[in-house]
Write an enzyme that holds these catalytic residues in place. Structure first.
Site, PDB file in Angstrom:
ATOM      1  CB  SER A   1      -0.852  -0.011   1.269  1.00 20.57           C
ATOM      2  OG  SER A   1      -1.500   1.222   1.458  1.00 20.57           O
TER       3      SER A   1
ATOM      4  CG  ASP B   1      -9.741  -6.122  -0.193  1.00 19.82           C
ATOM      5  OD1 ASP B   1      -9.612  -4.923  -0.529  1.00 19.82           O
ATOM      6  OD2 ASP B   1     -10.620  -6.851  -0.681  1.00 19.82           O
TER       7      ASP B   1
ATOM      8  CG  PHE C   1     -10.614   6.599   4.098  1.00 23.54           C
ATOM      9  CD1 PHE C   1     -10.020   6.219   5.290  1.00 23.54           C
ATOM     10  CD2 PHE C   1     -10.913   5.610   3.167  1.00 23.54           C
ATOM     11  CE1 PHE C   1      -9.729   4.891   5.549  1.00 23.54           C
ATOM     12  CE2 PHE C   1     -10.624   4.270   3.419  1.00 23.54           C
ATOM     13  CZ  PHE C   1     -10.031   3.916   4.612  1.00 23.54           C
ATOM     14  N   GLY C   2     -13.702   7.399   2.973  1.00 27.30           N
ATOM     15  CA  GLY C   2     -14.719   6.421   2.572  1.00 27.30           C
ATOM     16  C   GLY C   2     -16.063   6.664   3.245  1.00 27.30           C
TER      17      GLY C   2
ATOM     18  CG  ASP D   1     -14.266   6.595   8.282  1.00 27.37           C
ATOM     19  OD1 ASP D   1     -14.659   5.424   8.444  1.00 27.37           O
ATOM     20  OD2 ASP D   1     -13.062   6.911   8.278  1.00 27.37           O
TER      21      ASP D   1
ATOM     22  NE  ARG E   1      -7.110   0.453   7.706  1.00 25.63           N
ATOM     23  CZ  ARG E   1      -8.211   0.557   6.973  1.00 25.63           C
ATOM     24  NH1 ARG E   1      -8.521  -0.367   6.094  1.00 25.63           N
ATOM     25  NH2 ARG E   1      -9.013   1.588   7.114  1.00 25.63           N
TER      26      ARG E   1
HETATM   27  P1  IMP Z   1      -9.263  -0.685   0.778  1.00 23.52           P
HETATM   28  O1  IMP Z   1      -9.213  -1.965   1.512  1.00 23.52           O
HETATM   29  O2  IMP Z   1      -8.359   0.340   1.362  1.00 23.52           O
HETATM   30  O3  IMP Z   1      -9.088  -0.875  -0.708  1.00 23.52           O
HETATM   31  O4  IMP Z   1     -10.726  -0.085   0.989  1.00 23.52           O
HETATM   32  C1  IMP Z   1     -11.801  -0.346   0.107  1.00 23.52           C
HETATM   33  C2  IMP Z   1     -12.933   0.611   0.362  1.00 23.52           C
HETATM   34  O5  IMP Z   1     -13.643   0.231   1.540  1.00 23.52           O
HETATM   35  C3  IMP Z   1     -12.528   2.069   0.579  1.00 23.52           C
HETATM   36  O6  IMP Z   1     -12.396   2.745  -0.642  1.00 23.52           O
HETATM   37  C4  IMP Z   1     -13.711   2.584   1.392  1.00 23.52           C
HETATM   38  O7  IMP Z   1     -14.793   2.895   0.544  1.00 23.52           O
HETATM   39  C5  IMP Z   1     -14.085   1.370   2.238  1.00 23.52           C
HETATM   40  N1  IMP Z   1     -13.374   1.410   3.539  1.00 23.52           N
HETATM   41  C6  IMP Z   1     -12.396   0.562   3.960  1.00 23.52           C
HETATM   42  N2  IMP Z   1     -11.958   0.898   5.194  1.00 23.52           N
HETATM   43  C7  IMP Z   1     -12.663   1.997   5.540  1.00 23.52           C
HETATM   44  C8  IMP Z   1     -12.634   2.826   6.698  1.00 23.52           C
HETATM   45  O8  IMP Z   1     -11.859   2.658   7.664  1.00 23.52           O
HETATM   46  N3  IMP Z   1     -13.520   3.846   6.688  1.00 23.52           N
HETATM   47  C9  IMP Z   1     -14.364   4.098   5.665  1.00 23.52           C
HETATM   48  N4  IMP Z   1     -14.410   3.376   4.562  1.00 23.52           N
HETATM   49  C10 IMP Z   1     -13.562   2.315   4.490  1.00 23.52           C
END
Ligand code: IMP
Length: 201
Positions: A8, A70, A153-154, A156, A182
């Site tokens: 990452s 993931d 982010f995402g 949240d 995580r």
């Molecule tokens: P990745 O595992 O970092 O690829 O996360 C995939 C997607 O899941 C992100 O783009 C977010 O949309 C969502 N996501 C994963 N972890 C979080 C978090 O801690 N907060 C909010 N959204 C999350």
């Protein structure tokens, strides 16, 4: 000291992993630190498959010990969607805001007691000799009706944690790193690594 390559370039994730691993005998290296720039297609049906594929392929390519995660959001009333499609829920290059708006519109008529959701994270640590460890972390909550908070982010701003009257985006980074999916997966991995180190001594 052994090297651990993190699959990452997300500074937040790397900081979290550095913090957790500071007690173990690993030097943490990001893809950027290692001069690597490639993307593994996340085409597996679940988080476990995607994190395994990323960790294994990058380890095979580099010959390094690799850690890959993931993660995503699972909403019960939507049959656990968006799941592995979390980052592209509203389309291939959708923004966080577009994904959140899609989620809100799908849940428009759903009352609070049926808005149960969880973040899930699977982490794989893969060694060049094909040994691997995999752990999972879950963070339970529900989806609010309007976005709140500016951290994280995402999803949240929509995710209200169980036991809190706040969204994940209203927590400080330190608070989030204590309760997040995580953090839970990393803690479980840390415990397995301690046990592995004890067996090897
Ligand atoms: P990745 O595992 O970092 O690829 O996360 C995939 C997607 O899941 C992100 O783009 C977010 O949309 C969502 N996501 C994963 N972890 C979080 C978090 O801690 N907060 C909010 N959204 C999350």
């Amino acid at each position: 000291m052994k090297r651990l390559l993190i699959a990452s370039n997300n500074e937040g994730k790397i900081m979290e992993i550095r913090g957790m691993f500071s007690l173990l005998d690993y030097e943490i290296v990001s893809m950027k630190d290692a001069g690597l720039d490639f993307t593994i297609v996340e085409d597996q049906p679940d988080f476990s498959g995607n994190s395994f594929k990323k960790a294994r392929e990058i380890s095979k390519y580099t010959g390094e010990i690799v850690l890959a995660d993931d993660s995503g959001l699972e909403v019960e009333v939507l049959g656990n969607k968006p799941g592995v499609f979390s980052s592209r829920f509203a389309g291939e290059y959708a923004s966080d805001e577009e994904n959140n708006n899609k989620l809100l519109s799908l849940l428009k008529d759903v009352p609070i007691e049926k808005r149960k959701a969880q973040f899930r994270c699977v982490i794989t640590m893969y060694w060049p000799n094909d040994f691997y460890l995999q752990t999972e972390g879950i963070c339970p909550g529900r989806i609010g009706f309007i976005p709140a908070g500016s951290g994280g982010f995402g999803y949240d701003p929509l995710f209200i944690l169980d036991g809190y009257q706040k969204t994940m985006a209203e927590l400080t980074i330190e608070e989030k790193n204590k309760v997040s999916h995580r953090a839970m997966a990393l803690k479980a991995l840390f415990e397995l690594l301690k046990a592995k180190a004890a067996l090897n001594t």
